[in-house]
Design an enzyme around this catalytic site. Structure first.
Site, PDB file in Angstrom:
ATOM      1  CG  ASP A 383      34.094  -7.057  -0.515  1.00 35.23           C
ATOM      2  OD1 ASP A 383      32.900  -6.771  -0.731  1.00 35.23           O
ATOM      3  OD2 ASP A 383      34.946  -6.245  -0.109  1.00 35.23           O
ATOM      4  CD  GLU A 412      31.837  -6.097  -4.658  1.00 36.97           C
ATOM      5  OE1 GLU A 412      31.088  -5.131  -4.440  1.00 36.97           O
ATOM      6  OE2 GLU A 412      33.013  -6.149  -4.203  1.00 36.97           O
TER       7      GLU A 412
END
Lengths: 662, 662
Positions: A383, A412
């Site tokens: 993330d 990401e």
């Protein structure tokens, strides 16, 4: 200091071959190129030498963890470009380079043959040859060499001397034995070899807590029951948003509202509570044993489990108390929360990567990966890696790979292109892309060309996602089912790796939040129930698409991607090819109207002869058409099928008729 | 080993900015880029940092022989590309690089301003600012910083605190003083700075022995008398073929015939006789004192003298006896002469660069350059450098430059492109090119684009020669005077450096040898007399061309070269531009017929507005035309002028009329 700067001492011997540039290369060799296990690497170099002497060159390479160098002969391909193909038999960093030198014996032999052809006396040349062979004998105890020295020195009649001098046997022995006087060696380069899954993968994201049919909090057991469905859809990876305890301090309510009700489950990205942090399981999801079972069941169904690694903490994370130094203390004694002034995200504490205790923090974060690797996970979706130091990732991913070389990392990082590429350079296997927002033919072609076929493809592997829980783009709001089909066909065929956020995607969920580019009733903040049998589901299309991807090597790599011209701005056409397998995709980019177009195929890219007849077989809809040559016509009705995924089949000309190659 | 390979220890601090790629660069930094004194170097880098903190970056550079690094602030130009312009004040190797770090104070200040704009309480922020300023005070005893710490900590009212926090004064002081925590630094790069003459030069080659009018052997005194003529023609460099004693063993006769008569002077490239070798003067040319006078007179006329350095020896060269180890002895006791089987060149012994005594040989060859440098020579045309080890040149040229940094080296390497480029990479200032044989519009455009404007131009500087004593190309045999004009205009305007072999060239001498691509009665093997006043001489055109080159900065560099489309394959059009100076050249490539063409100008490249009116003034023929916009018509008669060299003059719009910018 630059080697040609003045004052460089005359400390090396007279190297006459020069290796100028070894390719492929990323940032002059600062970062490794990437390949997958089973790939063959074509090493290319410019090699020059003075004069007309013959050169010889080898690619040298060393598999991870080995000390021995392997050698592969380089072949001159014209214009001083040389190349060799090497296989990559192990995961990890292979080191490779190129060594080149003047081949004195081959040069001598060529001169001898020219003189023989011109009828010139060669007795002195034969003695010179004897000296070269004599020198090689110091390096190899080969009876051929001993025999040759005697023969060349006159220990045989003229005919036998010449036969020996020009024999293949001696040439081979000398290639093996002759010293590589003053060879030039390129700087070492590195190639990171990862699993095939790093290159070719279909991801299915799902929230495990949304896997019941009655609206109650789903568990890992419920999610496990969903795996059969995911397997039927043909996905390679099931990716779970964070499964850790969720903090209660400043917990967010539905659709990111600042206050949560008592029953609101909170965002899984607000990681950490009294029950634990990044290595604990949220109690309502179950136990570590449940998780292990989930991984085992997934594996049995041919699916890998991907975890979401989000390096941030809720105020309730145990580390807040245990390691206050890992967070940024403010002068008023509070801990710095995430903010983008004037917005405040008080439910999230970032880690302070520059903390005085950074070594311990970095090690603890690495150990989060290691913990889950020990529980059978080898795929991680990371993330927001672009908000943590790039240098941290370079170190951390290498550390994890040193223990588990089969680990795959997806970044990401929806951020600026050079930062996305920097993360790929330092080790991320795959990265999310701008595909999500690219809709026009021009933009799709330009972007896919950049990430699939330019030098970027040496280190960055795109993963194409039509939507994510954070992004529900405008073109899907009103595009209807056709738009969902079109976008997922593009994702799955432009990219060897793609993913969807399900079941929202296959169910064509399209109600947006008013105030954000997200779906309404976002699963990030609340539990959803999904009717998997809802009419219009794309499940059968997805299953077919994933089967096609597995059956066709052409779709399992990006480098062959080639766009073909069409005379419509709304009809896009492209192909991929791997040896005999050729896939041609034609997409109607308008979800609302029928479009017709003439396609101008690049027959060379397709491996077809000019004016050759061939069959295109739509692997999605099963229709077949016989085409000939470069100009062919398509008509695409988005209501029936917005895209064709054609397999190209050449005809085999038999004596009296055409037959298909099958 | 690649830094991201596993096991890289966690030995460095948490660097958050990453310098990804510094440009321009040659082979990943292995070889220096090249610039001329007075050039400004634009240093460009991709720099990324995690998150949204502000970065700061400086280019650092160090002039040759200095230890101190200079700093120049880099400016972000969008898409994470940063650049700075630095001047290059000294000859030699400048080292440069880029350093980048997170600018904590600027980041803090931006956050503060956002919060102030949003009306948020900032009392804690001000205390944080005080900590940053406090840390900077350890590095600089600046009263502003001391004052700011007190103010930010509350020693002033709210208004004064905020004024101080956001003051330009404090920002500037902090830019100066704040520690560059954990900066990232690129690998050092190198730029070789040479004299302007290395970039911009017009060469005139002449045989000193062919400078009498009665056919007798000319001397350096006769050649000296010719310098006025060369100066009138406007050339920057007079280049003399080898001036050393010529061997008599196996001396070549006229037009390379294998036997010489008693009066044949021999080839100047068969260097060395009883009178000496590479540091001696051929007795019939005169003495070293005559040579020194020649150099002095040339300098007085604004001309540099270039010598021809040919590293080979006639069998009569003193080194053959003094240093037999520097030549290759064959098993029969003879010395290896040059050969290209079955051809033999018994008048030339190559040096054995791989000799056991190679260090002494290399040093002696370097000392040949040094000897002539001591006699005032700073320009060398090096004969066949591609038949000597590339590594030798890398060492030798650096050695000479260490003593005489203003030395310019032209490589006479008519060989394969990558070998030509390799010689440029290791230090040759200029190189001969394939221009001599490029005649079609397509070939000329493609080749000039490659050597003038691609990355090749970072290290390779082309010198365009229409002919040499070794090459008299086919298109000049029957092209007549127009072809000679056309080729020299192309050479002098496509390339900032060019040269001619005179007086044969300006006198349009065009009788070829039957058996070679050379002029008949080649001056290499015999003395010629030239009637400099021969009708049709190009002397006035050359004088004008060289004056134009000196008056127009646009023609003094190659990088701005831009081709413009025309609708004729025989009319070529290109421009060069340097700030306000723009030159547009239109050439009729057919020496026999009038051609007409519509030209489609790239107005952006010319710095002109769409539909703008401008004047083109032919600096060769003096004609003026008023043109407007991109499409304009030309008609070129090769009999009157095969080429126009236009200066572009923009109109100044005054109140009631158009006027020229003068």
């Amino acid at each position: 200091m630059c080697p040609s700067a003045p004052g460089r001492p005359l400390d090396d011997a007279c190297r006459r071959a020069v290796v100028l540039a070894v390719r492929p290369v990323v940032d002059g060799g600062r970062y490794p190129i990437k390949r997958a296990l089973g790939d063959r690497l074509i090493v290319e170099a410019d090699i020059v030498g003075d004069g007309h002497d013959l050169l010889r060159a080898v690619a040298i390479d060393r598999a991870p963890g080995t000390a021995a160098w392997r050698e592969t002969e380089l072949v001159a391909a014209g214009n001083d470009v040389w190349h060799a193909t090497i296989d990559l038999p192990a995961l990890g960093h292979h080191i490779y380079g190129v060594v080149a030198w003047v081949d004195s014996f081959a040069t001598w032999r060529r001169g001898l043959e020219k003189k023989l052809a011109a009828g010139v006396d060669v007795s002195v040349e034969l003695l010179e040859g004897a000296l070269l062979v004599e020198a090689a004998r110091a390096h190899a105890d080969d009876p051929i060499l001993a025999h040759a020295v005697t023969a060349l020195r006159g220990g045989a009649d003229r005919h036998a001397r010449l036969a020996m001098a020009t024999s293949e046997e001696l040439l081979v022995a000398m290639r093996r034995a002759a010293p590589r006087a003053n060879a030039d060696r390129s700087p070492d380069q590195s190639v990171l070899v990862e699993r095939r899954l790093a290159t070719f993968s279909a991801w299915y994201e799902m929230f495990p807590r949304s896997t019941t049919s009655d609206g109650s909090h789903g568990s890992l057991r419920d999610a496990e029951a969903r795996l059969e469905y995911v397997a039927d859809l043909g996905f390679d990876i099931v990716y779970l948003p964070p499964i850790h305890p969720i903090g209660t301090a400043f917990r967010k309510g539905p659709d990111n509202s600042p206050t949560a009700g008592p029953d609101d489950p909170g965002s899984p990205w607000a990681i950490g509570g009294p029950e634990g942090g990044h290595t604990a399981i949220h109690p309502q999801l179950g136990t570590l044993a449940d998780f292990d079972r989930f991984v085992t069941t997934a594996k049995a169904r041919g699916i890998e489990v991907a975890l979401d690694i989000a390096f941030q903490a809720s105020p309730d994370h145990p580390w807040v108390k245990e390691h206050p130094a890992w967070f940024k203390a403010r002068p008023d004694g509070t801990i710095q929360y995430a903010e983008n002034p004037p917005k405040k995200y008080q439910d999230v504490y970032p880690f302070d990567f520059e903390s005085a205790d950074w070594r311990a923090l970095w090690a603890a974060l690495r150990d989060v990966f290691v913990f889950w690797c020990k529980h059978g996970v080898r795929v991680f979706r990371v993330d927001n890696p672009h908000t943590k130091p790039i240098r941290f990732w370079e170190w951390c991913l290498a550390e994890v790979r040193a223990l588990y070389p089969d680990t795959v990392f997806l970044a990401e990082a929806f951020t600026r292109p050079k930062l996305m590429y920097a993360l790929a350079k330092v080790g991320f296997s795959q990265g999310y892309t701008y595909f999500t927002w690219r809709t026009s033919k021009h933009d799709l072609e330009a972007y896919a060309t950049e990430v699939c076929t330019s030098n970027v493809a040496e280190y960055f592997r795109p993963s194409f996602w039509p939507t994510t829980p954070d992004i529900f783009p405008e073109h899907l709001v009103h595009g209807g089912r056709s738009a969902f089909v079109q976008r997922v066909v593009l994702a799955a065929t432009l990219g060897a790796s793609y993913g969807i956020y399900g079941p929202a995607y296959e169910l064509c969920e399209a109600v947006p939040r008013r105030d954000a580019e997200e779906l309404a009733r976002n699963e990030k903040y609340q539990i959803r129930t999904w009717d998997l049998d809802r009419e219009g589901s794309l499940r059968h299309l997805l299953a077919r698409l994933n089967r096609i991807r597995h059956a066709h090597p052409a779709l399992q790599d990006n480098r062959s991607l080639q766009f073909h011209q069409t005379d419509s701005e709304l009809v896009m056409c492209y192909s991929k090819r791997e040896e005999d397998d050729t896939i041609l995709v034609v997409v109607n980019l308008d979800p609302h109207h029928v479009h017709r177009a003439w396609i101008d195929l690049d027959l060379t890219a397709l491996g077809l002869a000019p004016d050759e007849q061939f069959q295109v077989h739509d692997l999605l809809g099963d229709a077949r058409y016989n085409w000939r040559g470069s100009r062919n016509f398509v008509e695409i009705d988005p209501d029936s099928a917005p895209a064709h995924v054609f397999e190209i089949r050449r005809f085999a000309r038999s004596e009296n008729q055409f037959e298909y190659y099958l």
